[in-house]
Design a protein around this motif. Structure first.
Motif, PDB file in Angstrom:
ATOM      1  N   ILE A   1       0.867  -1.181   0.000  1.00 27.51           N
ATOM      2  CA  ILE A   1       0.000   0.000   0.000  1.00 27.51           C
ATOM      3  C   ILE A   1       0.900   1.226   0.000  1.00 27.51           C
ATOM      4  CG2 ILE A   1      -1.691   1.334   1.328  1.00 27.51           C
ATOM      5  CD1 ILE A   1      -2.744  -1.329   2.417  1.00 27.51           C
ATOM      6  N   SER A   2       0.609   2.168  -0.851  1.00 32.73           N
ATOM      7  CA  SER A   2       1.389   3.400  -0.908  1.00 32.73           C
ATOM      8  C   SER A   2       1.116   4.216   0.361  1.00 32.73           C
ATOM      9  CB  SER A   2       1.004   4.220  -2.137  1.00 32.73           C
ATOM     10  OG  SER A   2       1.515   5.527  -2.025  1.00 32.73           O
ATOM     11  N   THR A   3       2.114   4.348   1.198  1.00 32.24           N
ATOM     12  CA  THR A   3       1.934   5.142   2.421  1.00 32.24           C
ATOM     13  C   THR A   3       1.761   6.619   2.078  1.00 32.24           C
ATOM     14  OG1 THR A   3       4.339   5.176   2.709  1.00 32.24           O
ATOM     15  CG2 THR A   3       3.118   3.526   3.962  1.00 32.24           C
ATOM     16  N   CYS A   4       2.383   7.072   1.001  1.00 26.86           N
ATOM     17  CA  CYS A   4       2.186   8.458   0.558  1.00 26.86           C
ATOM     18  C   CYS A   4       0.743   8.669   0.123  1.00 26.86           C
ATOM     19  CB  CYS A   4       3.129   8.804  -0.588  1.00 26.86           C
ATOM     20  SG  CYS A   4       4.859   8.880  -0.122  1.00 26.86           S
ATOM     21  N   GLY A   5       0.216   7.743  -0.672  1.00 28.38           N
ATOM     22  CA  GLY A   5      -1.171   7.836  -1.124  1.00 28.38           C
ATOM     23  C   GLY A   5      -2.147   7.774   0.038  1.00 28.38           C
ATOM     24  N   LEU A   6      -1.873   6.908   1.008  1.00 30.95           N
ATOM     25  CA  LEU A   6      -2.727   6.787   2.191  1.00 30.95           C
ATOM     26  C   LEU A   6      -2.708   8.081   2.996  1.00 30.95           C
ATOM     27  CD1 LEU A   6      -4.527   4.919   3.889  1.00 30.95           C
ATOM     28  CD2 LEU A   6      -2.447   4.064   4.988  1.00 30.95           C
ATOM     29  N   SER A   7      -1.527   8.652   3.154  1.00 30.00           N
ATOM     30  CA  SER A   7      -1.391   9.907   3.884  1.00 30.00           C
ATOM     31  C   SER A   7      -2.089  11.051   3.156  1.00 30.00           C
ATOM     32  CB  SER A   7       0.092  10.231   4.075  1.00 30.00           C
ATOM     33  OG  SER A   7       0.252  11.437   4.772  1.00 30.00           O
TER      34      SER A   7
ATOM     35  N   VAL B   1      -6.176  -3.314   7.477  1.00 29.36           N
ATOM     36  CA  VAL B   1      -4.875  -3.205   6.809  1.00 29.36           C
ATOM     37  C   VAL B   1      -4.497  -1.735   6.596  1.00 29.36           C
ATOM     38  CG1 VAL B   1      -3.628  -3.702   4.666  1.00 29.36           C
ATOM     39  CG2 VAL B   1      -4.988  -5.478   5.750  1.00 29.36           C
ATOM     40  N   ALA B   2      -5.449  -0.902   6.204  1.00 29.73           N
ATOM     41  CA  ALA B   2      -5.142   0.522   6.025  1.00 29.73           C
ATOM     42  C   ALA B   2      -4.726   1.149   7.353  1.00 29.73           C
ATOM     43  CB  ALA B   2      -6.362   1.258   5.454  1.00 29.73           C
ATOM     44  N   GLY B   3      -5.444   0.826   8.427  1.00 30.96           N
ATOM     45  CA  GLY B   3      -5.079   1.353   9.735  1.00 30.96           C
ATOM     46  C   GLY B   3      -3.714   0.874  10.205  1.00 30.96           C
ATOM     47  N   ALA B   4      -3.457  -0.401  10.015  1.00 27.27           N
ATOM     48  CA  ALA B   4      -2.149  -0.956  10.409  1.00 27.27           C
ATOM     49  C   ALA B   4      -1.028  -0.323   9.582  1.00 27.27           C
ATOM     50  CB  ALA B   4      -2.146  -2.467  10.248  1.00 27.27           C
ATOM     51  N   THR B   5      -1.251  -0.175   8.296  1.00 30.85           N
ATOM     52  CA  THR B   5      -0.246   0.425   7.421  1.00 30.85           C
ATOM     53  C   THR B   5       0.013   1.869   7.833  1.00 30.85           C
ATOM     54  OG1 THR B   5      -0.882  -1.029   5.598  1.00 30.85           O
ATOM     55  CG2 THR B   5       0.301   1.003   5.023  1.00 30.85           C
ATOM     56  N   ALA B   6      -1.029   2.615   8.148  1.00 29.88           N
ATOM     57  CA  ALA B   6      -0.861   4.012   8.571  1.00 29.88           C
ATOM     58  C   ALA B   6      -0.009   4.100   9.838  1.00 29.88           C
ATOM     59  CB  ALA B   6      -2.213   4.665   8.800  1.00 29.88           C
ATOM     60  N   ARG B   7      -0.048   3.052  10.655  1.00 34.33           N
ATOM     61  CA  ARG B   7       0.737   3.021  11.901  1.00 34.33           C
ATOM     62  C   ARG B   7       2.106   2.356  11.714  1.00 34.33           C
ATOM     63  NH1 ARG B   7      -4.370   3.347  12.795  1.00 34.33           N
ATOM     64  NH2 ARG B   7      -5.274   4.385  14.584  1.00 34.33           N
ATOM     65  N   GLY B   8       2.429   1.984  10.473  1.00 34.47           N
ATOM     66  CA  GLY B   8       3.739   1.410  10.189  1.00 34.47           C
ATOM     67  C   GLY B   8       3.854  -0.074  10.460  1.00 34.47           C
ATOM     68  N   VAL B   9       2.731  -0.758  10.701  1.00 31.47           N
ATOM     69  CA  VAL B   9       2.757  -2.198  10.957  1.00 31.47           C
ATOM     70  C   VAL B   9       2.882  -2.909   9.619  1.00 31.47           C
ATOM     71  CG1 VAL B   9       1.498  -4.177  11.879  1.00 31.47           C
ATOM     72  CG2 VAL B   9       1.349  -1.952  13.026  1.00 31.47           C
TER      73      VAL B   9
ATOM     74  N   GLU C   1      -6.640  14.823   2.705  1.00 31.82           N
ATOM     75  CA  GLU C   1      -7.766  15.348   1.921  1.00 31.82           C
ATOM     76  C   GLU C   1      -9.073  15.229   2.698  1.00 31.82           C
ATOM     77  OE1 GLU C   1      -7.803  13.253  -1.786  1.00 31.82           O
ATOM     78  OE2 GLU C   1      -5.943  14.182  -2.478  1.00 31.82           O
ATOM     79  N   VAL C   2      -9.267  14.093   3.355  1.00 33.54           N
ATOM     80  CA  VAL C   2     -10.506  13.864   4.110  1.00 33.54           C
ATOM     81  C   VAL C   2     -10.573  14.778   5.339  1.00 33.54           C
ATOM     82  CG1 VAL C   2     -11.759  12.154   5.495  1.00 33.54           C
ATOM     83  CG2 VAL C   2     -10.851  11.532   3.240  1.00 33.54           C
ATOM     84  N   ARG C   3      -9.424  15.017   5.976  1.00 31.05           N
ATOM     85  CA  ARG C   3      -9.417  15.948   7.114  1.00 31.05           C
ATOM     86  C   ARG C   3      -9.830  17.354   6.662  1.00 31.05           C
ATOM     87  NH1 ARG C   3      -4.373  13.778   8.285  1.00 31.05           N
ATOM     88  NH2 ARG C   3      -4.597  12.062   9.727  1.00 31.05           N
ATOM     89  N   ALA C   4      -9.311  17.756   5.516  1.00 29.80           N
ATOM     90  CA  ALA C   4      -9.593  19.103   5.004  1.00 29.80           C
ATOM     91  C   ALA C   4     -11.007  19.213   4.434  1.00 29.80           C
ATOM     92  CB  ALA C   4      -8.570  19.472   3.930  1.00 29.80           C
ATOM     93  N   ALA C   5     -11.505  18.142   3.844  1.00 27.96           N
ATOM     94  CA  ALA C   5     -12.834  18.157   3.211  1.00 27.96           C
ATOM     95  C   ALA C   5     -13.483  16.789   3.420  1.00 27.96           C
ATOM     96  CB  ALA C   5     -12.711  18.474   1.727  1.00 27.96           C
ATOM     97  N   PRO C   6     -14.211  16.618   4.524  1.00 24.87           N
ATOM     98  CA  PRO C   6     -14.788  15.307   4.849  1.00 24.87           C
ATOM     99  C   PRO C   6     -15.643  14.701   3.732  1.00 24.87           C
ATOM    100  CG  PRO C   6     -14.975  16.767   6.729  1.00 24.87           C
ATOM    101  CD  PRO C   6     -14.476  17.597   5.577  1.00 24.87           C
ATOM    102  N   GLU C   7     -16.221  15.536   2.876  1.00 23.08           N
ATOM    103  CA  GLU C   7     -17.044  14.999   1.789  1.00 23.08           C
ATOM    104  C   GLU C   7     -16.226  14.156   0.808  1.00 23.08           C
ATOM    105  OE1 GLU C   7     -15.791  19.177   0.672  1.00 23.08           O
ATOM    106  OE2 GLU C   7     -16.617  18.243   2.456  1.00 23.08           O
TER     107      GLU C   7
END
Length: 105
Positions: free
Chosen positions: A5-11, A94-102, A16-22
């Motif tokens: 999973i691209s960690t850059c893409g996930l970040s 998996v997305a959550g684990a990846t965001a945390r570096g697992v 984007e979602v933080r700035a614009a939840p829609e």
């Protein structure tokens, strides 16, 4: 890349979602056509992710086993429902684990 999973893409998506939840709103649809007996064909319709429309060109058979009057040409609706739920939970995990570096073993 972690867990393929691209960690850059996930970040980027998280920012984007933080700035614009829609941006996180998603819309899904399927069309189901009866074929014969207990068998039908389902196809994915275009989905919406935020302001974007994403083409989806997938179709699959839905059927029951012979014991439930089908011809066993595909998974039954209950199996598809359970696999959809399990896949959704797995993607979030998996997305959550990846965001945390697992990283997987």
């Amino acid at each position: 890349m972690i867990n393929n999973i691209s960690t850059c893409g996930l970040s980027e998506f998280a920012n984007e979602v933080r700035a614009a939840p829609e941006e996180a709103r998603a819309g899904y649809g399927v069309r189901v056509t009866w074929e014969n007996g207990m068998r039908s064909c389902a196809e994915a319709l275009p989905m919406k992710i935020g302001p974007y429309t994403v083409s989806r060109s997938f179709s699959w058979k839905v059927d029951e086993p012979r014991q439930l009057l089908g011809a066993n040409h595909g998974p039954n609706p209950q199996e598809l429902l359970l696999s959809g739920l399990a896949g959704c939970i797995m993607a979030a995990f998996v997305a959550g684990a990846t965001a945390r570096g697992v990283q997987s073993g």
